[in-house]
Scaffold this motif. Sequence first.
Motif, PDB file in Angstrom:
ATOM      1  N   GLY A  27      16.058  33.913 -23.445  1.00 23.87           N
ATOM      2  CA  GLY A  27      15.170  34.087 -24.591  1.00 23.87           C
ATOM      3  C   GLY A  27      15.475  33.084 -25.682  1.00 23.87           C
ATOM      4  N   VAL A  28      14.981  33.376 -26.871  1.00 24.14           N
ATOM      5  CA  VAL A  28      15.205  32.494 -28.023  1.00 24.14           C
ATOM      6  C   VAL A  28      15.929  33.273 -29.109  1.00 24.14           C
ATOM      7  CG1 VAL A  28      13.208  31.017 -27.569  1.00 24.14           C
ATOM      8  CG2 VAL A  28      12.935  32.999 -29.026  1.00 24.14           C
ATOM      9  N   THR A  29      16.768  32.566 -29.848  1.00 21.68           N
ATOM     10  CA  THR A  29      17.508  33.193 -30.938  1.00 21.68           C
ATOM     11  C   THR A  29      17.097  32.581 -32.263  1.00 21.68           C
ATOM     12  OG1 THR A  29      19.317  31.609 -30.716  1.00 21.68           O
ATOM     13  CG2 THR A  29      19.522  33.680 -29.502  1.00 21.68           C
ATOM     14  N   GLY A  30      17.304  33.333 -33.314  1.00 17.90           N
ATOM     15  CA  GLY A  30      16.989  32.842 -34.650  1.00 17.90           C
ATOM     16  C   GLY A  30      17.337  33.880 -35.699  1.00 17.90           C
ATOM     17  N   THR A  31      17.060  33.516 -36.914  1.00 18.82           N
ATOM     18  CA  THR A  31      17.308  34.392 -38.054  1.00 18.82           C
ATOM     19  C   THR A  31      16.007  35.087 -38.428  1.00 18.82           C
ATOM     20  OG1 THR A  31      19.007  32.888 -38.853  1.00 18.82           O
ATOM     21  CG2 THR A  31      18.106  34.442 -40.450  1.00 18.82           C
ATOM     22  N   VAL A  32      16.072  36.384 -38.646  1.00 17.36           N
ATOM     23  CA  VAL A  32      14.875  37.155 -38.998  1.00 17.36           C
ATOM     24  C   VAL A  32      14.413  36.814 -40.410  1.00 17.36           C
ATOM     25  CG1 VAL A  32      14.036  39.480 -39.591  1.00 17.36           C
ATOM     26  CG2 VAL A  32      15.309  39.123 -37.497  1.00 17.36           C
ATOM     27  N   ALA A  72      10.846  30.083 -34.149  1.00 19.01           N
ATOM     28  CA  ALA A  72      11.346  30.228 -32.781  1.00 19.01           C
ATOM     29  C   ALA A  72      10.514  31.249 -32.016  1.00 19.01           C
ATOM     30  CB  ALA A  72      12.805  30.644 -32.790  1.00 19.01           C
ATOM     31  N   ALA A  73      10.047  32.293 -32.724  1.00 17.68           N
ATOM     32  CA  ALA A  73       9.272  33.362 -32.095  1.00 17.68           C
ATOM     33  C   ALA A  73       8.571  34.162 -33.187  1.00 17.68           C
ATOM     34  CB  ALA A  73      10.171  34.288 -31.287  1.00 17.68           C
ATOM     35  N   VAL A  74       7.548  34.909 -32.771  1.00 17.04           N
ATOM     36  CA  VAL A  74       6.831  35.816 -33.669  1.00 17.04           C
ATOM     37  C   VAL A  74       6.855  37.205 -33.050  1.00 17.04           C
ATOM     38  CG1 VAL A  74       4.602  36.383 -34.736  1.00 17.04           C
ATOM     39  CG2 VAL A  74       5.308  33.985 -34.542  1.00 17.04           C
TER      40      VAL A  74
END
Length: 161
Positions: A27-32, A72-74
């Motif tokens: 998957g993808v990682t990121g900060t919310v 990175a994602a929604v």
Amino acid sequence: MSSLRGRVQAMRIGSLRRGRAPEAAPGVTGTVRLDRRTKNLTKRLRPGDVAVIDHVDIDRVSADSLVACKVAAVVNAGPSTSGRYPNLGPEILVAAGIPLVDGVGKEVLSAVKEGTGVRVDGNQLLLEDGTVVAEGTEQTPETVAEAMAEARAGLSVQLEA
């Protein structure tokens, strides 16, 4: 000094040979970054962030803004396409290669905090420790095309009525 450097390098090579190289989680990682209003959120987004929104029928302008922010994602609390009318937002996001997870529920807005590290994998939003915070529907080009076809069919029925 050079002997120390050699030993460290040998240790690294040895651990790689034994299969101890750290594996990246799927998957993808990121900060919310989260907000109920996409328009407000895009002012705070940075590249690589995971946008958590509550936006029924994501429109073209909102999707273009999210793409421009290089998220990175929604993760959407609501449905990105309700079926009331055809909307281009989900198609724009998915075509840009941005993972889109729909219908995770409004609870997500209180389940994660701004600035938390998360991972989006398939239809799940997970904390860094692997705890599943929310599950929804992973949108793909096929599911978006199907939703758009249904929305177009529903629009013609509404216009006839």
